[in-house]
Design a protein around this motif. Sequence first.
Motif, PDB file in Angstrom:
ATOM      1  N   ASP A  22       6.240 -12.451  -6.562  1.00  0.00           N
ATOM      2  CA  ASP A  22       5.291 -11.410  -6.183  1.00  0.00           C
ATOM      3  C   ASP A  22       4.283 -11.997  -5.211  1.00  0.00           C
ATOM      4  O   ASP A  22       3.792 -13.123  -5.395  1.00  0.00           O
ATOM      5  N   GLY A  23       3.983 -11.247  -4.173  1.00  0.00           N
ATOM      6  CA  GLY A  23       2.974 -11.649  -3.209  1.00  0.00           C
ATOM      7  C   GLY A  23       1.982 -10.526  -2.990  1.00  0.00           C
ATOM      8  O   GLY A  23       2.372  -9.352  -2.943  1.00  0.00           O
ATOM      9  N   VAL A  24       0.705 -10.862  -2.896  1.00  0.00           N
ATOM     10  CA  VAL A  24      -0.328  -9.858  -2.621  1.00  0.00           C
ATOM     11  C   VAL A  24      -1.251 -10.364  -1.521  1.00  0.00           C
ATOM     12  O   VAL A  24      -1.481 -11.568  -1.378  1.00  0.00           O
ATOM     13  N   LEU A  25      -1.752  -9.437  -0.745  1.00  0.00           N
ATOM     14  CA  LEU A  25      -2.764  -9.709   0.271  1.00  0.00           C
ATOM     15  C   LEU A  25      -4.104  -9.215  -0.252  1.00  0.00           C
ATOM     16  O   LEU A  25      -4.217  -8.047  -0.650  1.00  0.00           O
ATOM     17  N   MET A  26      -5.087 -10.120  -0.284  1.00  0.00           N
ATOM     18  CA  MET A  26      -6.401  -9.786  -0.827  1.00  0.00           C
ATOM     19  C   MET A  26      -7.484 -10.027   0.212  1.00  0.00           C
ATOM     20  O   MET A  26      -7.439 -11.017   0.950  1.00  0.00           O
ATOM     21  N   ASP A  27      -8.464  -9.143   0.270  1.00  0.00           N
ATOM     22  CA  ASP A  27      -9.679  -9.370   1.042  1.00  0.00           C
ATOM     23  C   ASP A  27     -10.735  -9.828   0.049  1.00  0.00           C
ATOM     24  O   ASP A  27     -11.261  -9.020  -0.733  1.00  0.00           O
ATOM     25  N   LEU A  28     -11.016 -11.124   0.040  1.00  0.00           N
ATOM     26  CA  LEU A  28     -11.947 -11.689  -0.928  1.00  0.00           C
ATOM     27  C   LEU A  28     -13.341 -11.882  -0.344  1.00  0.00           C
ATOM     28  O   LEU A  28     -14.175 -12.577  -0.923  1.00  0.00           O
ATOM     29  N   GLY A  29     -13.600 -11.223   0.780  1.00  0.00           N
ATOM     30  CA  GLY A  29     -14.923 -11.289   1.371  1.00  0.00           C
ATOM     31  C   GLY A  29     -15.891 -10.291   0.763  1.00  0.00           C
ATOM     32  O   GLY A  29     -17.102 -10.419   0.911  1.00  0.00           O
ATOM     33  N   SER A  30     -15.353  -9.289   0.077  1.00  0.00           N
ATOM     34  CA  SER A  30     -16.196  -8.277  -0.549  1.00  0.00           C
ATOM     35  C   SER A  30     -16.528  -8.702  -1.977  1.00  0.00           C
ATOM     36  O   SER A  30     -16.047  -9.709  -2.477  1.00  0.00           O
ATOM     37  N   SER A  31     -17.353  -7.923  -2.621  1.00  0.00           N
ATOM     38  CA  SER A  31     -17.703  -8.203  -4.015  1.00  0.00           C
ATOM     39  C   SER A  31     -16.616  -7.665  -4.931  1.00  0.00           C
ATOM     40  O   SER A  31     -15.976  -6.660  -4.623  1.00  0.00           O
ATOM     41  N   PRO A  32     -16.418  -8.324  -6.084  1.00  0.00           N
ATOM     42  CA  PRO A  32     -15.444  -7.788  -7.044  1.00  0.00           C
ATOM     43  C   PRO A  32     -15.963  -6.480  -7.642  1.00  0.00           C
ATOM     44  O   PRO A  32     -17.164  -6.222  -7.608  1.00  0.00           O
ATOM     45  N   PRO A  33     -15.084  -5.628  -8.177  1.00  0.00           N
ATOM     46  CA  PRO A  33     -13.650  -5.882  -8.348  1.00  0.00           C
ATOM     47  C   PRO A  33     -12.878  -5.719  -7.040  1.00  0.00           C
ATOM     48  O   PRO A  33     -13.101  -4.780  -6.298  1.00  0.00           O
ATOM     49  N   TRP A  34     -11.977  -6.696  -6.790  1.00  0.00           N
ATOM     50  CA  TRP A  34     -11.180  -6.656  -5.572  1.00  0.00           C
ATOM     51  C   TRP A  34      -9.947  -5.787  -5.765  1.00  0.00           C
ATOM     52  O   TRP A  34      -9.481  -5.574  -6.887  1.00  0.00           O
ATOM     53  N   GLN A 155     -12.234 -12.224 -15.523  1.00  0.00           N
ATOM     54  CA  GLN A 155     -13.619 -11.850 -15.789  1.00  0.00           C
ATOM     55  C   GLN A 155     -14.226 -11.109 -14.600  1.00  0.00           C
ATOM     56  O   GLN A 155     -14.908 -10.086 -14.773  1.00  0.00           O
ATOM     57  N   ALA A 156     -13.969 -11.610 -13.392  1.00  0.00           N
ATOM     58  CA  ALA A 156     -14.516 -10.959 -12.197  1.00  0.00           C
ATOM     59  C   ALA A 156     -13.982  -9.543 -12.042  1.00  0.00           C
ATOM     60  O   ALA A 156     -14.684  -8.649 -11.561  1.00  0.00           O
ATOM     61  N   LEU A 157     -12.744  -9.315 -12.484  1.00  0.00           N
ATOM     62  CA  LEU A 157     -12.117  -8.007 -12.317  1.00  0.00           C
ATOM     63  C   LEU A 157     -12.431  -7.033 -13.445  1.00  0.00           C
ATOM     64  O   LEU A 157     -12.662  -5.851 -13.209  1.00  0.00           O
ATOM     65  N   PHE A 158     -12.379  -7.529 -14.679  1.00  0.00           N
ATOM     66  CA  PHE A 158     -12.284  -6.610 -15.819  1.00  0.00           C
ATOM     67  C   PHE A 158     -13.451  -6.672 -16.801  1.00  0.00           C
ATOM     68  O   PHE A 158     -13.466  -5.915 -17.768  1.00  0.00           O
ATOM     69  N   GLU A 159     -14.435  -7.546 -16.575  1.00  0.00           N
ATOM     70  CA  GLU A 159     -15.529  -7.660 -17.532  1.00  0.00           C
ATOM     71  C   GLU A 159     -16.299  -6.342 -17.648  1.00  0.00           C
ATOM     72  O   GLU A 159     -16.517  -5.645 -16.658  1.00  0.00           O
ATOM     73  N   SER A 160     -16.698  -6.018 -18.859  1.00  0.00           N
ATOM     74  CA  SER A 160     -17.521  -4.834 -19.123  1.00  0.00           C
ATOM     75  C   SER A 160     -18.940  -5.279 -19.447  1.00  0.00           C
ATOM     76  O   SER A 160     -19.131  -6.274 -20.154  1.00  0.00           O
ATOM     77  N   PRO A 161     -19.965  -4.566 -18.953  1.00  0.00           N
ATOM     78  CA  PRO A 161     -21.343  -4.975 -19.241  1.00  0.00           C
ATOM     79  C   PRO A 161     -21.740  -4.782 -20.700  1.00  0.00           C
ATOM     80  O   PRO A 161     -22.726  -5.352 -21.149  1.00  0.00           O
TER      81      PRO A 161
END
Length: 372
Positions: A22-34, A155-161
């Motif tokens: 599996d391959g994915v292209l991500m823009d990691l310049g923005s804030s999560p969630p990406w 954590q960056a993607l799925f953490e709940s406050p």
Amino acid sequence: MKPARSELYIGLMSGTSLDGIDGVLMDLGSSPPWRSLAHAHQPFDPALKRTLLALNTAGPNELHEAALAAQDLVASCAQVVKAVCARGGVTPQQVRAIGAHGQTVRHRPELGYTLQLNAPALLAELTGIDVVADFRSRDVAAGGQGAPLVPAFHQALFESPKDTVVVLNVGGMANLSILRSGQAPLGFDCGPGNALMDAWCEQHTGQAYDEDGAWGAQGTADPAALEVALSDPFFALPPPKSTGRDLFNASWLQQWLTTASLTNCPAQDVQATLCELTARSAALATQAFAPMATQLVVCGGGALNGALMQRLQANLPGVAVQPSDARGLPVMQVEAAAFAWLAHRHVRHLAGNVPQVTGAKGPRILGALYPA
């Protein structure tokens, strides 16, 4: 290296399930969630899959076979990169780096090593993109398990406050990430994922996996046999811990069948019991280490197994069980995206491991860079 302004990364992952790349292209310049910008999947050629599976155990001429398999693997990876770039509408020159995990064939952190087949220099040549690879060995060198490496990304993607969220990745093996708001994540491998189910299904149906769990769902899990399986010492080990085909393999399966007196049991009952083993071991680990969890986010190929998802929900009645698609990233893209993120961490000279998870002596920058 690419200009600092480029925050586009490609992650490549082929897991212990051996279903493909599996391959994915991500823009990691923005804030999560990406979110992924593009995704491509390429199944393994059957001959390569057989070779990779064979390389999980000792065999004749294995150094030579491993070198050739690594080249074949990377040739396929390069095709995935090409497809991802095309689907994302970007050129290789716009991509800062590829995070290439490689294919795990041995994982023995207790002996000080973990081995992922890869040919990152060749991948850099074939794609014209910087490659970051060999993510696990630095953590192992620092006394860690080298796995799992994904909890910080989870954590960056799925953490709940407000709530405790558990992420369950079900590939060939299964691992948990426990996300508690405002605290460092916990994580560990909790047992087999799809590997044993896939092996049993292929042996008895000729199919590489049990689609939607439909075949196994026609059987009935054997409670006594399940308890025999759960008596394996691995399940009682405290974290940090990790596992792989070095333990949960064909030999383990055969020994369990004999010990649990299942050799004459209907094949679908065995499959149902293996499905229950994956669900129950994950549920027991969740209850032991995240008793306040309200959500279980499931990713990896196991999330596509409807029978497994039902058994997870049955074993965790007070927890909302849902695939990661519901949280913005499709189940087959999460782990590849994590290795894009780990490449991003390497380029920025930031630690990629979580010492509380792996048991390493401290934070470490993971991976090695192969410039294009």
